[in-house]
Design an enzyme around this catalytic site. Sequence first.
Site, PDB file in Angstrom:
ATOM      1  N   THR A 189       0.882  -1.165   0.000  1.00  7.59           N
ATOM      2  CA  THR A 189       0.000   0.000   0.000  1.00  7.59           C
ATOM      3  C   THR A 189       0.921   1.216   0.000  1.00  7.59           C
ATOM      4  O   THR A 189       1.996   1.191   0.621  1.00  7.59           O
ATOM      5  CB  THR A 189      -0.925   0.058   1.229  1.00  7.59           C
ATOM      6  N   HIS A 190       0.531   2.255  -0.721  1.00 10.00           N
ATOM      7  CA  HIS A 190       1.368   3.453  -0.855  1.00 10.00           C
ATOM      8  C   HIS A 190       2.754   3.109  -1.412  1.00 10.00           C
ATOM      9  O   HIS A 190       3.730   3.815  -1.142  1.00 10.00           O
ATOM     10  CB  HIS A 190       1.524   4.181   0.492  1.00 10.00           C
ATOM     11  N   SER A 201      17.760   0.115 -26.184  1.00  8.20           N
ATOM     12  CA  SER A 201      18.155   1.514 -26.332  1.00  8.20           C
ATOM     13  C   SER A 201      19.120   1.653 -27.493  1.00  8.20           C
ATOM     14  O   SER A 201      19.969   0.786 -27.716  1.00  8.20           O
ATOM     15  CB  SER A 201      18.810   2.011 -25.041  1.00  8.20           C
ATOM     16  N   LYS A 218      20.144  -2.054 -21.982  1.00  6.44           N
ATOM     17  CA  LYS A 218      18.751  -1.750 -21.641  1.00  6.44           C
ATOM     18  C   LYS A 218      17.781  -2.821 -22.131  1.00  6.44           C
ATOM     19  O   LYS A 218      17.922  -3.375 -23.211  1.00  6.44           O
ATOM     20  CB  LYS A 218      18.333  -0.389 -22.208  1.00  6.44           C
ATOM     21  N   GLU A 262       4.537   0.250 -21.319  1.00  5.44           N
ATOM     22  CA  GLU A 262       4.506   1.710 -21.310  1.00  5.44           C
ATOM     23  C   GLU A 262       3.553   2.243 -22.367  1.00  5.44           C
ATOM     24  O   GLU A 262       2.876   3.261 -22.155  1.00  5.44           O
ATOM     25  CB  GLU A 262       5.917   2.252 -21.523  1.00  5.44           C
ATOM     26  N   TYR A 301     -30.649  15.479 -35.499  1.00  4.63           N
ATOM     27  CA  TYR A 301     -29.312  15.326 -36.076  1.00  4.63           C
ATOM     28  C   TYR A 301     -28.683  16.668 -36.388  1.00  4.63           C
ATOM     29  O   TYR A 301     -29.325  17.576 -36.918  1.00  4.63           O
ATOM     30  CB  TYR A 301     -29.361  14.486 -37.355  1.00  4.63           C
ATOM     31  N   GLN A 358     -20.843  14.011 -37.041  1.00  2.00           N
ATOM     32  CA  GLN A 358     -20.013  13.281 -37.998  1.00  2.00           C
ATOM     33  C   GLN A 358     -18.751  12.731 -37.346  1.00  2.00           C
ATOM     34  O   GLN A 358     -18.174  11.748 -37.799  1.00  2.00           O
ATOM     35  CB  GLN A 358     -19.629  14.192 -39.174  1.00  2.00           C
TER      36      GLN A 358
END
Length: 464
Positions: free
Chosen positions: A158-159, A280, A286, A293, A320, A325
């Site tokens: 938690t936190h 990378s 890397k 992400e 309408y 559109q």
Amino acid sequence: MNSKHKLWGGRFTSETSSLLEHLNCSLNIDRRMYAEDILGSQKYANALYKINLLTEDELQSIHVGLETVRQQWENDTIEFQNGDEDVHTVNERLLKEHIGKPAMKLHVGRSRNDQVVTDMKLWLRSAMQKLESLMLDLIQVFTERAASELDVLMPGYTHLQRAQPIRWSHWLLSHAWNFKADLDRLKSLKPRCNILPLGSGALAGNPFNIDRIHLAKELGFDIVSQNSMQAVSDRDFVLEFLFWCSLTGLHLSRLAEDLIIYSTKEFSFVSIDDSFSTGSSLMPQKHNPDSLELIRGLSGTLCGELTGFMMTIKGLPTTYNKDLQSDKEHMFKANDRLTSMLNVAIGALRTLQLKPKNCKAALSYDMLATDVAYYLVRKGVAFREAHHLAGQVVSLSEEKHISMPELTINDYKTISDIFESDIFNIWNYENSVEQYKVIGGTSKQSVIRQIKFLEQYCNNINNS
């Protein structure tokens, strides 16, 4: 294209500005609904035939002609013209080129206002079916992993601070339950989407007494709309779908965030498979979780589609307006992005490599401080007092620079005489986890119960 050749050009005496032609054209977007537009036209032709506005020969000619148009779309052989505003315009123009005058009868009593919303609902109905299948696959990946990795223990947080020991499988299922709720919401949206607007005309209804109920059955709708003005302007089903995509995207984003954190060297609980990672251009070492992400980032764009279209809707007058559109673009983009996110999430989760030893090594005895309080509660101490005494145990161990299990019984007695030698029995992570046997807990029994429930849930959907 001269205005007199447009679907609406009879009263116009001058050419449409090329600037407006460009802005008004939605063909690059709504062409995705060509099959739905053709299907709707075929069934509408049947309705016209039933009330003797088409002869049998004209009906057959329209059906054959529309099938020819379908083949042109599928074979990518259509030569578009400058005046082709949208998919409806193209289909009607091509049908006229193939069969001549009968094509000019097809649109009687029908407006593009009720035509386009019908097409959208037909398209979305199919799209939601595919999304439902992906959601089901995702939930099944969670349950399969939870079953096979049932005994792995890890810290719960938690936190973002270590809190209590849990099972890795319990963490997996915490996300599975979110997606189960999402799938339930998607299924509940389908009936509200499956209301037929066709037969509403431009706004006042259809004057030729077509059988809308039969038309709904032919197109697979549950019921028909009851107010023509509401039907042609209703885009609540789009907003609901965009909200559903946004919320599901947020759940995917939270899953991605957890896994991004867990895959760092600082945690090293999991490793993202190379097939869902990138490197990378500068740093050879890397191993970046770009798949996750991207999911995290795209979830924000889903929320953007929702809020953008909500602002379009909020000030529109009744029936309408051309502002609508943009509805298809928002719907298509949200669907496409979420579909990609789900496919990547399924693949990344399925190939994820768990590191059980690192998960276990991250456990620390301070995470059992709550168990000290529970120990005292079981001896009759009120919880608030037990919580305070457990805090004193933590404080004493920190003061002595040793772990709580290393404190002596005399150390414990300085805090409270209630402590006995059996306090040392609580310093076991497996025992700690196993005490949470209630429904929803992290004990093995409870996790197995969750797995079985979700497995049965998926089986029921697969067999329905």
